[in-house]
Design a protein around this motif. Sequence first.
Motif, PDB file in Angstrom:
ATOM      1  N   LEU A   3      -3.049   5.807   4.635  1.00 56.22           N
ATOM      2  CA  LEU A   3      -3.607   6.908   5.423  1.00 56.22           C
ATOM      3  C   LEU A   3      -4.180   6.370   6.730  1.00 56.22           C
ATOM      4  O   LEU A   3      -4.045   7.008   7.778  1.00 56.22           O
ATOM      5  CB  LEU A   3      -4.674   7.647   4.615  1.00 56.22           C
ATOM      6  N   ILE A   4      -4.763   5.171   6.675  1.00 57.02           N
ATOM      7  CA  ILE A   4      -5.276   4.542   7.890  1.00 57.02           C
ATOM      8  C   ILE A   4      -4.125   4.234   8.847  1.00 57.02           C
ATOM      9  O   ILE A   4      -4.238   4.418  10.057  1.00 57.02           O
ATOM     10  CB  ILE A   4      -6.069   3.262   7.534  1.00 57.02           C
ATOM     11  N   GLN A   5      -2.985   3.804   8.298  1.00 55.25           N
ATOM     12  CA  GLN A   5      -1.812   3.518   9.122  1.00 55.25           C
ATOM     13  C   GLN A   5      -1.307   4.797   9.789  1.00 55.25           C
ATOM     14  O   GLN A   5      -0.932   4.783  10.965  1.00 55.25           O
ATOM     15  CB  GLN A   5      -0.707   2.889   8.262  1.00 55.25           C
ATOM     16  N   VAL A   6      -1.330   5.899   9.058  1.00 56.80           N
ATOM     17  CA  VAL A   6      -0.873   7.178   9.614  1.00 56.80           C
ATOM     18  C   VAL A   6      -1.813   7.634  10.730  1.00 56.80           C
ATOM     19  O   VAL A   6      -1.350   8.029  11.813  1.00 56.80           O
ATOM     20  CB  VAL A   6      -0.760   8.255   8.510  1.00 56.80           C
ATOM     21  N   THR A   7      -3.129   7.556  10.496  1.00 59.77           N
ATOM     22  CA  THR A   7      -4.069   7.991  11.537  1.00 59.77           C
ATOM     23  C   THR A   7      -3.993   7.079  12.761  1.00 59.77           C
ATOM     24  O   THR A   7      -4.089   7.559  13.891  1.00 59.77           O
ATOM     25  CB  THR A   7      -5.519   8.035  11.002  1.00 59.77           C
ATOM     26  N   TYR A  65       5.372   7.182   4.003  1.00 63.04           N
ATOM     27  CA  TYR A  65       6.043   6.704   2.792  1.00 63.04           C
ATOM     28  C   TYR A  65       5.096   5.869   1.935  1.00 63.04           C
ATOM     29  O   TYR A  65       5.079   5.992   0.712  1.00 63.04           O
ATOM     30  CB  TYR A  65       7.287   5.894   3.145  1.00 63.04           C
ATOM     31  N   GLY A  66       4.291   5.028   2.572  1.00 62.58           N
ATOM     32  CA  GLY A  66       3.299   4.242   1.837  1.00 62.58           C
ATOM     33  C   GLY A  66       2.261   5.135   1.177  1.00 62.58           C
ATOM     34  O   GLY A  66       1.838   4.888   0.035  1.00 62.58           O
ATOM     35  N   PHE A  67       1.836   6.185   1.874  1.00 60.24           N
ATOM     36  CA  PHE A  67       0.880   7.137   1.323  1.00 60.24           C
ATOM     37  C   PHE A  67       1.464   7.819   0.084  1.00 60.24           C
ATOM     38  O   PHE A  67       0.775   7.992  -0.925  1.00 60.24           O
ATOM     39  CB  PHE A  67       0.507   8.173   2.388  1.00 60.24           C
ATOM     40  N   LEU A  68       2.735   8.212   0.175  1.00 61.30           N
ATOM     41  CA  LEU A  68       3.385   8.845  -0.974  1.00 61.30           C
ATOM     42  C   LEU A  68       3.443   7.883  -2.162  1.00 61.30           C
ATOM     43  O   LEU A  68       3.211   8.296  -3.306  1.00 61.30           O
ATOM     44  CB  LEU A  68       4.795   9.317  -0.603  1.00 61.30           C
ATOM     45  N   ARG A  69       3.752   6.626  -1.902  1.00 56.23           N
ATOM     46  CA  ARG A  69       3.790   5.639  -2.995  1.00 56.23           C
ATOM     47  C   ARG A  69       2.408   5.463  -3.622  1.00 56.23           C
ATOM     48  O   ARG A  69       2.286   5.335  -4.833  1.00 56.23           O
ATOM     49  CB  ARG A  69       4.317   4.300  -2.476  1.00 56.23           C
ATOM     50  N   GLU A  70       1.361   5.458  -2.782  1.00 60.90           N
ATOM     51  CA  GLU A  70       0.003   5.334  -3.307  1.00 60.90           C
ATOM     52  C   GLU A  70      -0.368   6.515  -4.194  1.00 60.90           C
ATOM     53  O   GLU A  70      -1.128   6.364  -5.143  1.00 60.90           O
ATOM     54  CB  GLU A  70      -1.005   5.222  -2.165  1.00 60.90           C
ATOM     55  N   LYS A  71       0.162   7.674  -3.875  1.00 58.04           N
ATOM     56  CA  LYS A  71      -0.118   8.876  -4.670  1.00 58.04           C
ATOM     57  C   LYS A  71       0.788   8.967  -5.899  1.00 58.04           C
ATOM     58  O   LYS A  71       0.666   9.893  -6.691  1.00 58.04           O
ATOM     59  CB  LYS A  71       0.054  10.147  -3.825  1.00 58.04           C
ATOM     60  N   GLY A  72       1.713   8.028  -6.026  1.00 59.08           N
ATOM     61  CA  GLY A  72       2.607   8.022  -7.182  1.00 59.08           C
ATOM     62  C   GLY A  72       3.833   8.898  -7.021  1.00 59.08           C
ATOM     63  O   GLY A  72       4.524   9.202  -7.986  1.00 59.08           O
ATOM     64  N   ALA A  92     -13.260  14.577   4.757  1.00 56.24           N
ATOM     65  CA  ALA A  92     -13.380  13.904   6.057  1.00 56.24           C
ATOM     66  C   ALA A  92     -12.023  13.395   6.525  1.00 56.24           C
ATOM     67  O   ALA A  92     -11.666  13.548   7.704  1.00 56.24           O
ATOM     68  CB  ALA A  92     -14.375  12.741   5.961  1.00 56.24           C
ATOM     69  N   GLU A  93     -11.256  12.818   5.617  1.00 53.95           N
ATOM     70  CA  GLU A  93      -9.921  12.324   5.974  1.00 53.95           C
ATOM     71  C   GLU A  93      -8.998  13.478   6.322  1.00 53.95           C
ATOM     72  O   GLU A  93      -8.203  13.391   7.258  1.00 53.95           O
ATOM     73  CB  GLU A  93      -9.341  11.500   4.826  1.00 53.95           C
TER      74      GLU A  93
END
Length: 166
Positions: A3-7, A65-72, A92-93
């Motif tokens: 999420l940090i990478q996306v922001t 894509y990384g965020f989706l993987r983190e969410k399973g 906040a996010e």
Amino acid sequence: MSLIQVTHALKQLIELHEQLIAVGEEKKQAIMSNDISVVTHCVAKEAQLVKKVNVADEGRVNGVYGFLREKGIRSQLNLTITEMTRLVFDPAERNELIVLQTSLHEQLSRLKELNAINKDLIEQSLTFIDYSMNLIVNQPEDHMIYQNPSKQKLDAPNRNYFDTRA
């Protein structure tokens, strides 16, 4: 972490689009003042910025894509930021994503409007140049309107100011 990478990628995109808007404004002034060298310089700057936008957007896609993987989620969907905010549970996010999305949308709208103005200015300039060249190069087509056709010479000389065969 993703999420940090996306922001971060969204912030980069906003900054790059602000730079594109500044270059577009500079190009608009150059078009109005008929300064071709500045227009050429602006086009080169825009090309460099567009390459940077593509790199930043690839970073955004990789972050999603990384965020989706983190969410399973094992999907390779290219989520929009709106769809992504539905999967973020921290308020906040989520608010940060919404603010960044709104800011980027405003930048894109402004850039689209500026590009439309520049396109219209260039088309007007080209139309004026074409009109001017036609006045200089072409023969008057209405010479029979103002003369008696029976008194007109059959072999009227060509009165072009430029040799068009060269």
